[in-house]
Design an enzyme around this catalytic site. Structure first.
Site, PDB file in Angstrom:
ATOM      1  N   GLU A  44       0.814  -1.225   0.000  1.00  0.00           N
ATOM      2  CA  GLU A  44       0.000   0.000   0.000  1.00  0.00           C
ATOM      3  C   GLU A  44       0.846   1.274   0.000  1.00  0.00           C
ATOM      4  OE1 GLU A  44      -0.508  -2.616   1.916  1.00  0.00           O
ATOM      5  OE2 GLU A  44      -2.614  -3.238   1.794  1.00  0.00           O
ATOM      6  N   PHE A  96     -11.815  -7.675  13.226  1.00  0.00           N
ATOM      7  CA  PHE A  96     -10.692  -8.102  12.391  1.00  0.00           C
ATOM      8  C   PHE A  96     -10.319  -6.992  11.404  1.00  0.00           C
ATOM      9  CE2 PHE A  96      -9.153 -10.232   8.462  1.00  0.00           C
ATOM     10  CZ  PHE A  96      -7.926 -10.630   8.969  1.00  0.00           C
ATOM     11  N   GLN A  97      -9.056  -6.703  11.322  1.00  0.00           N
ATOM     12  CA  GLN A  97      -8.513  -5.645  10.463  1.00  0.00           C
ATOM     13  C   GLN A  97      -9.152  -4.287  10.725  1.00  0.00           C
ATOM     14  OE1 GLN A  97      -8.337  -7.086   6.339  1.00  0.00           O
ATOM     15  NE2 GLN A  97      -6.281  -7.890   6.770  1.00  0.00           N
ATOM     16  N   LYS A 152     -17.681  -0.869   5.559  1.00  0.00           N
ATOM     17  CA  LYS A 152     -18.096  -1.846   4.566  1.00  0.00           C
ATOM     18  C   LYS A 152     -19.605  -1.893   4.375  1.00  0.00           C
ATOM     19  CE  LYS A 152     -17.257  -6.624   3.193  1.00  0.00           C
ATOM     20  NZ  LYS A 152     -16.544  -7.881   3.500  1.00  0.00           N
ATOM     21  N   MET A 200      24.183   8.819   3.101  1.00  0.00           N
ATOM     22  CA  MET A 200      24.116  10.086   3.815  1.00  0.00           C
ATOM     23  C   MET A 200      24.396   9.880   5.298  1.00  0.00           C
ATOM     24  SD  MET A 200      23.842  13.274   3.389  1.00  0.00           S
ATOM     25  CE  MET A 200      22.893  13.926   2.010  1.00  0.00           C
TER      26      MET A 200
END
Lengths: 197, 577
Positions: free
Chosen positions: B49, B111-112, B161, B485
Site C-alpha cells: 500500500e 478483524f482488520q 463496509k 548520507m
C-alpha cells in the site's frame, strides 16, 4: 438554600460591570499593552464527531500549551463552541489562531482580549464544615461575600457552587483551603465579547 | 437512480475526472472493487500500500491532477500512512479511499480494524469517516475540493463496509450528481487573491532593494506559476534560487538562476541569500534545511513572503510584507505593480550585486574529482552522463539521501514538473513508486528513477507492478553499499565511527533481482560503461529497466552546511578550500 434565579442574574450583571473596573493583573497588563501570558480564544466549530480530537491533536502536535478548555453546543445545533485559554509563552497566539483556522471543521475564531470580554467559569467544591461555630459563621460569610451557593450539605460537609471570573474562583479556592477542600471541579473558562457602549 | 454505496463511490470518482486509481483490495474495501470491473477507471494493482500512495503522489506531481489511492482497512490503512504524511509535508493533492469494518463493528476491535481517521488526522489536510451511503457522492466531492484547492494536500475518506456492500441494506442510496452546491464546508474558504495594498508595499520594497534574491519554493509549482515567475524575475532582473521542492520552477540554464539553496545547496545560492538585503519568498516555507541556524540566516534581509497558507507567514521568519494568496495571482499582480512603478528602469542599481554573485559562481562551482582507473564510479559523473543522454523534458524522481542531493545538484532542470522527490518528510523508497505514478500520468515522457541502494530495497517490489502493468520506467540505481548520507554524517560528526550503516555491493544481486521482477537489468562499473548502459536502457520501452551503477563508497556531498550551523559556515568541496 436554593438558587434564586433573579438574584443570580442581578449578581451576574453586577459583577459584569465590575469586570470593567476591577482588573486582574492580566487585564491590567493587556490594557497597558504589555505581554499577557494567557489569552482566551473562542472558536465556533462544526458539531461533528471527532472535532474536539482534531483541535486537541493540533494543540499537542504543534506544541501549544492549553491552560483551560470548555466545549458545549451553541444556540445553533449545527455548531459547538470551544473556548480555550492558551499559554502564549508556548507559541505565538497568531500561530495558534492560523493553525486552528486551517482545520476544516473550524468555522470561526475570535480572540477575546481580557479588557473587552466577559469571562466566566463555574466551580463546584466540597468543603469540610464540621468546625466550631465561629468558623462556621466565617464560612457562611465567605459564601455570602463571594455570592456562592450551597447546593447540598451533610453533617460534616458542604457542596458549594460559584460562577465568576477565573481569578475570583482562584481567590475563593484559596480562602476555602483553610477549611479543607474535599473535592473540587472547575469547568474551564467561557467568554463572550462585552457589548459595545 | 437507486444504486449501492460501492457503485456510488466509483461513479463519484468518475465524476471527479479520475482516470487512474492506485490500490490493493482487501476484505473491507471488496465491495468498492466490484464495480471497478465495469468502470472506465484504470486500476494499478500495487504490491504494497505504501507503493500505491507514492505512485499517486508521483502522478499528482507530474500531472497536477489529484492522485487517488484505494486500500483496505487495518494494515492496508496503516501501510498508507507514510505516503499520506509525505504528501502532507510536500502539499501534494491526494485522495485516499480506505475500507473500514462495518459501522456497527467500529470500536469493537474487529478483524482488520484500526482507527484510520484517528491515526491519519495529523498527516492529512482533512479526513472523513462516512457513515451513510447517501453521503458518499457529496463527501467524495468535498474530498477532491479540499485536496486540490488552497494549499493542496492529502484527504482521506474512510468507508465502512456496510454502506458499500450490496448485501447490506445500509448500502442502498439514491444517486445524485456531486457539485459544489451540495458541499457542506462552512469552515473552508481558501483565499486566492493577494491584498493589493500589500502587493504595492512589496513592489516598493523591491524597487529600492540593492541585493534582492527571489527565493522560490514548491508553492510556485502547486500554483502553476512558473511562467509568471520567469516574467517577474526578468522584469526586475533579480536572481532566483529554487529549493529542493521547486527545482525546475525556474530554468537552471537561465542566467538569473543560482540553483538550489540549503544544506547541500549551491554555494552561490546559499551565500547570495546570506548577503541579501531582500528575500522575495514565493511559495516557500523557510524550512530548516534551507535556513540553517535560524538566527544566522540572511541576517540583513528584509522579507516579502507570499504564500497561500496564512500559517506559513511568520511561522519561522517574521516577514516585512506578508501576502496571503495564490502565487500565480500574486506574482502577476506584483509584476503589474512593478510595471506601474516604472519597471526595470525604476529598480535600484544592482551592478555591484550582480558582479559579487558572478564572482562566487566563478570561484565556487560544483566540482568533483573524476575516478581514477580501477576505482568505482563517481555518482556525480553518472548523473552528468545520464542528464546529457536523456531528453530535455525527462521526468526524474528520487529517493532520499546522497543520490537525491547529487541529482538535484547535477541535473539541469529547465522545465517545471520534471523533478519529483520527497522533500519534507524525506521518505526513503519514494523514487521507484513515484516514477511509476509519473509514468502512468505522463506515458509519453521518459521517466528515470534515481535511487540509492538503501532506498531501492525499501520499495523495489513495485517494479513487479511496473513490469506486469507494462509501465516502462527506468531506474538508475546508485549502489555504494552504504546508507550513504548516514555514512557521511558518521564520518563528519561521529569520528568516523560507522554504526550499522554498511549494506553490501553484492547482496542482493540487483541485476538478478531486477530480472526476477520482470525488468531488463544492466550493470556499469567503469566510466566507459556508463554511457552505453544508459543508451541501452533508453532503447528499452516494453518493460522497466534497472541500471546498477557501482559507485565509490566514500564520496561525500558538498557543499554542506553542517546541521546547527549558520549558512555562512558552508563547507565547499575540499578541492576548493
Amino acid at each position: 438554600m436554593t438558587e434564586p434565579t433573579n438574584a443570580e442574574d442581578a449578581a451576574e450583571s453586577e459583577t459584569a460591570v465590575s469586570d470593567a473596573t476591577e482588573r486582574t493583573p492580566d487585564e491590567a497588563a493587556a490594557a497597558a499593552g504589555e505581554f499577557v501570558q494567557f489569552r482566551t480564544v473562542v472558536t465556533t466549530v462544526e458539531n461533528k464527531p471527532g472535532v474536539l480530537a482534531r483541535v486537541a491533536g493540533l494543540f499537542s502536535r504543534r506544541g501549544f500549551n492549553i491552560e483551560s478548555l470548555a466545549v458545549a453546543p451553541t444556540a445553533d445545533e449545527r455548531f459547538s463552541r470551544i473556548t480555550f485559554t492558551v499559554d502564549v509563552a508556548s507559541a505565538p497566539l497568531e500561530q495558534v489562531v492560523k493553525q486552528l483556522d486551517k482545520l476544516i471543521n473550524v468555522v470561526e475564531i475570535r480572540e477575546l482580549s481580557p479588557v473587552e470580554s466577559v469571562e466566566r467559569e463555574l466551580m463546584l467544591v466540597t468543603v469540610k464544615s464540621a468546625v466550631s461555630n465561629d468558623r462556621r459563621h466565617e464560612l457562611l460569610d465567605l459564601i455570602d461575600d463571594f455570592r456562592a451557593y450551597v447546593l447540598d450539605q451533610s453533617q460534616t460537609r458542604m457542596l458549594l457552587s460559584l460562577s465568576a471570573r477565573p481569578a475570583r474562583l482562584d481567590e475563593f479556592e484559596q480562602r476555602l483551603r483553610t477549611f479543607g477542600i474535599v473535592e473540587l471541579q472547575r469547568t474551564g473558562r467561557v467568554a463572550l465579547p462585552m457589548l459595545s457602549q | 437512480m437507486d444504486i449501492n454505496g460501492g457503485q456510488a463511490l466509483v461513479k463519484a470518482l468518475e465524476c471527479e475526472g479520475v482516470e487512474v486509481v492506485f490500490g490493493l483490495p482487501g476484505g473491507a474495501i471488496l465491495p468498492v472493487y466490484d464495480p471497478i470491473i465495469e468502470s472506465p477507471i484504470r486500476h494499478i494493482l500495487v504490491r504494497h500500500e505504501q507503493g500505491a500512495g507514492h505512485m499517486a503522489e508521483g502522478y499528482a506531481h507530474a500531472t497536477g491532477r489529484p492522485g487517488v489511492m484505494m486500500i483496505t482497512s487495518g494494515p492496508g490503512a496503516t501501510n498508507g500512512v507514510t505516503p499520506l504524511c509525505d504528501a502532507y509535508m510536500d502539499s501534494v493533492p491526494l485522495v485516499c479511499i480506505t475500507g473500514q469494518v462495518p459501522y456497527p463493528a467500529i470500536g469493537t476491535d474487529a478483524f482488520q480494524e484500526c482507527d484510520t481517521t484517528g491515526i491519519t488526522m495529523s498527516v492529512t489536510k482533512h479526513n472523513f469517516l462516512v457513515t451513510e451511503a447517501q453521503d458518499i457522492p457529496r463527501v467524495i466531492h468535498e474530498a477532491f475540493h479540499i485536496a486540490t484547492t488552497g494549499r493542496p494536500g492529502p484527504v482521506l475518506v474512510d468507508v465502512p463496509k456496510d454502506i458499500v456492500d450490496p448485501n447490506s441494506p445500509r448500502s442502498a442510496m439514491t444517486w445524485y450528481e456531486p457539485s459544489d452546491d451540495i458541499m457542506e464546508l462552512p469552515g473552508y474558504n481558501p483565499v486566492t487573491a493577494g491584498d493589493p495594498e500589500l502587493v504595492h508595499a512589496a513592489a516598493r520594497l523591491i524597487c529600492s532593494a540593492e541585493r534582492p534574491v527571489i527565493y522560490v519554493g514548491g508553492g510556485i509549482l502547486k500554483a502553476r506559476a512558473a511562467h509568471e515567475l520567469r516574467a517577474l524575475a526578468e522584469l526586475i532582473d533579480v536572481p532566483v534560487v529554487t529549493t529542493l521542492m521547486a527545482r525546475g520552477a525556474f530554468p537552471d540554464s537561465h542566467e538569473l538562476c543560482l540553483g538550489m539553496p540549503g544544506m547541500h545547496g549551491n554555494y552561490t545560492a546559499v551565500t547570495a541569500m546570506q548577503h541579501s538585503d531582500l528575500l522575495i519568498a514565493l511559495g516557500a516555507r523557510f524550512d530548516d534545511r534551507v535556513t540553517g541556524r535560524l538566527d544566522g540566516f540572511a541576517p540583513d534581509a528584509k522579507v516579502i513572503h507570499v504564500d497561500i497558507d496564512a500559517a506559513e507567514l511568520g511561522k519561522v521568519r517574521r516577514p516585512d510584507v506578508a501576502i496571503r494568496g495564490d502565487c500565480r495571482l500574486v506574482i502577476a499582480a506584483l509584476s503589474e505593480a512593478l510595471g506601474d512603478c516604472g519597471g526595470r528602469a525604476a529598480q535600484a542599481d544592482r551592478r555591484a550585486w550582480r558582479s559579487q554573485i558572478s564572482g562566487w559562481q566563478e570561484r565556487y562551482p560544483l566540482v568533483y574529482e573524476q575516478s581514477q582507473p580501477g576505482e568505482r564510479l563517481k555518482p556525480q559523473y553518472v548523473l552528468e552522463v545520464l542528464r546529457d543522454s536523456t531528453p530535455d523534458d525527462t521526468i526524474v524522481t528520487s529517493g532520499v539521501g546522497q543520490h537525491q542531493m547529487w541529482a538535484s545538484q547535477y541535473w539541469r532542470f529547465d522545465h517545471p514538473y520534471t523533478w519529483i522527490n520527497s522533500g519534507g518528510l524525506g521518505t526513503m523508497g519514494f523514487s521507484v513508486p513515484a516514477a511509476i505514478g509519473a509514468k502512468v500520468g505522463m506515458p509519453d515522457r521518459t521517466v528515470w528513477a534515481v535511487d540509492g541502494d538503501g532506498c531501492f530495497q525499501m520499495t523495489a517490489q513495485e517494479l513487479v507492478t511496473a513490469a506486469t502493468g507494462r509501465i516502462p520506467v527506468k531506474v538508475a540505481l546508485f549502489n555504494n553499499a552504504y546508507l550513504g548520507m548516514v555514512r557521511q554524517w558518521q564520518e563528519m560528526f561521529y569520528d568516523e565511527r560507522y554504526s550499522e550503516v554498511y549494506l553490501s555491493y553484492e547482496v542482493p544481486d540487483y541485476v538478478k533481482w531486477a530480472e526476477a521482477m520482470g525488468c531488463a537489468a544492466l550493470r556499469a562499473e567503469a566510466p566507459e560503461e556508463v554511457a552505453p548502459a544508459i543508451n541501452e536502457a533508453n532503447e528499452i520501452n516494453d518493460r522497466p529497466v534497472v541500471v546498477e551503477f557501482r559507485c565509490e563508497r566514500a564520496e561525500n556531498v558538498y557543499p554542506m552546511v553542517p546541521a546547527g550551523l549558520s549558512n555562512s559556515d558552508i563547507l565547499v568541496d575540499p578541492s576548493l578550500r
